[in-house]
Design an enzyme around this catalytic site. Structure first.
Site, mmCIF file in Angstrom:
data_model
loop_
_atom_site.group_PDB
_atom_site.id
_atom_site.type_symbol
_atom_site.label_atom_id
_atom_site.label_comp_id
_atom_site.label_asym_id
_atom_site.label_seq_id
_atom_site.Cartn_x
_atom_site.Cartn_y
_atom_site.Cartn_z
ATOM 1 N N CYS A 112 -20.941 8.473 -8.943
ATOM 2 C CA CYS A 112 -22.365 8.759 -9.176
ATOM 3 C C CYS A 112 -22.950 9.477 -7.901
ATOM 4 O O CYS A 112 -23.589 10.577 -7.869
ATOM 5 C CB CYS A 112 -23.421 7.512 -9.437
ATOM 6 N N HIS A 165 -30.135 6.826 -6.372
ATOM 7 C CA HIS A 165 -29.624 6.842 -5.157
ATOM 8 C C HIS A 165 -30.088 7.823 -4.131
ATOM 9 O O HIS A 165 -30.488 8.979 -4.636
ATOM 10 C CB HIS A 165 -28.066 6.912 -5.439
#
Length: 333
Positions: free
Chosen positions: A128, A240
């Site tokens: 990711c 994130h």
């Protein structure tokens, strides 16, 4: 088009259901697979109740065209043959196959064409943190080759799944109510804390997560770029963030950089210092795009560029990226 989701009960599996429906993915039949714990449960997709089947070593994938797999590296390796032997394309979200030379590692905005060559019928979805970084950097790479990247990540609880998100919420309640703080999913209490470790340490002092960013970036971008990462878990729930410093081969103007980023696929700029506008995970969870801001020239290096990057780890960092790979394959048939 018949499709399957393996590991449907997890956070990414649930996101697959949402993404496939929201994007009106051309699926005539959807099959759901899971573990003993998940088998027998049912989930709604486009108004239809679908029961989760137990993942087994059998012929269940015989007529399935594409399988979205998010069940961990061990399961991916164990069931890869069962999933692919009848021609099913397996798009795997784990780390199991990412660095295999004969398996493409794909971010559609960066290297979509790599997905067309998949001799083992497997395509790997990158880590990711790597996904959002390469989406942000690919437009700059087109202007001038990027020679060096330093990145510090600020990774939310969602990176460790739904149970980790629940643990962060519970820890905040436990602190407020003066209860015992339960720590299970992370090395330490995450609430009101940051943990400078994601995954285990390797012999060179970097963690496996940090080395993934090094190795995967080079494979995706077809580049020998030097990448040094420090990956940190922070008490954000979802999405994130990354602070990225990079060095290009040639000096670029700030205007060139902004134009390249503004016109790139899958990328949006939020950058207005005068009004304190920049990307933040609190406001960008559930969004499809990668967001960049705080874009500036490095005052210590004429070829240096600094930027801030935020993206939803469960969405673009996992489920959405995999679905976009499938959409690209369909578009090329």
């Amino acid at each position: 088009m018949k499709a399957a989701i393996v590991g449907v009960s997890g956070a990414v599996g649930q996101e697959f259901l949402r993404v496939l429906e929201q994007r009106n993915f051309p699926v005539s039949e959807l099959y759901l697979f899971g573990s003993q714990r998940s088998a027998g449960k049912s989930y709604i997709f486009k108004g239809e109740n679908i029961t989760v089947k137990l993942l087994q070593h059998n012929d269940d994938f015989r007529e399935i065209d594409i399988a979205f797999v998010s069940a961990g590296a061990g399961i991916a390796r164990d069931f890869a043959t069962d999933i692919t032997r009848f021609g099913t394309i397996m798009i795997d979200n784990s780390s199991a196959f990412r660095m295999d030379k004969d398996i493409p590692l794909v971010v559609p905005e960066v290297n979509a064409a790599d997905a067309l060559v998949h001799p083992r019928k497997i395509i790997a979805n990158p880590n990711c943190s790597t996904i959002q970084m390469v989406v942000a950097l690919a437009p700059i790479e087109k202007l001038s080759h990027i020679t060096k990247i330093h990145v510090s990540t600020y990774q939310s609880a969602s990176g460790s799944g739904a149970a980790a998100m629940d643990e962060l919420l519970s820890q905040h309640r436990q602190i407020i109510e003066n209860d015992n703080i339960i720590v299970d999913k992370f090395q330490y209490q995450l609430a009101f804390n940051v943990i400078p470790q994601i995954d285990i340490f390797t012999e060179n002092g970097y963690t496996k997560e940090e080395m993934k960013m090094h190795n995967e970036t080079r494979k995706i971008m077809h580049s020998e770029v030097e990448v040094s990462a420090t990956c940190v878990r922070v008490p954000a729930l979802r999405a994130h963030s990354e602070s990225i410093w990079l060095e290009t081969e040639h000096t670029l103007t700030l205007e060139e950089i902004f134009i390249a980023l503004e016109t790139a696929d899958g990328l949006k700029i939020i950058d207005n210092p005068a009004e304190n506008k920049y990307p933040m995970p609190l406001f960008l969870s559930g969004k499809d795009d990668v967001f960049v801001g705080r874009i500036r020239k490095d005052i210590t290096n004429p070829n240096g560029i600094v930027l801030w990057c935020v993206s939803d780890q469960i969405r673009k960092g996992a489920a959405l990226n995999a679905v976009q790979i499938a959409e690209y394959l369909i578009s090329k048939k």
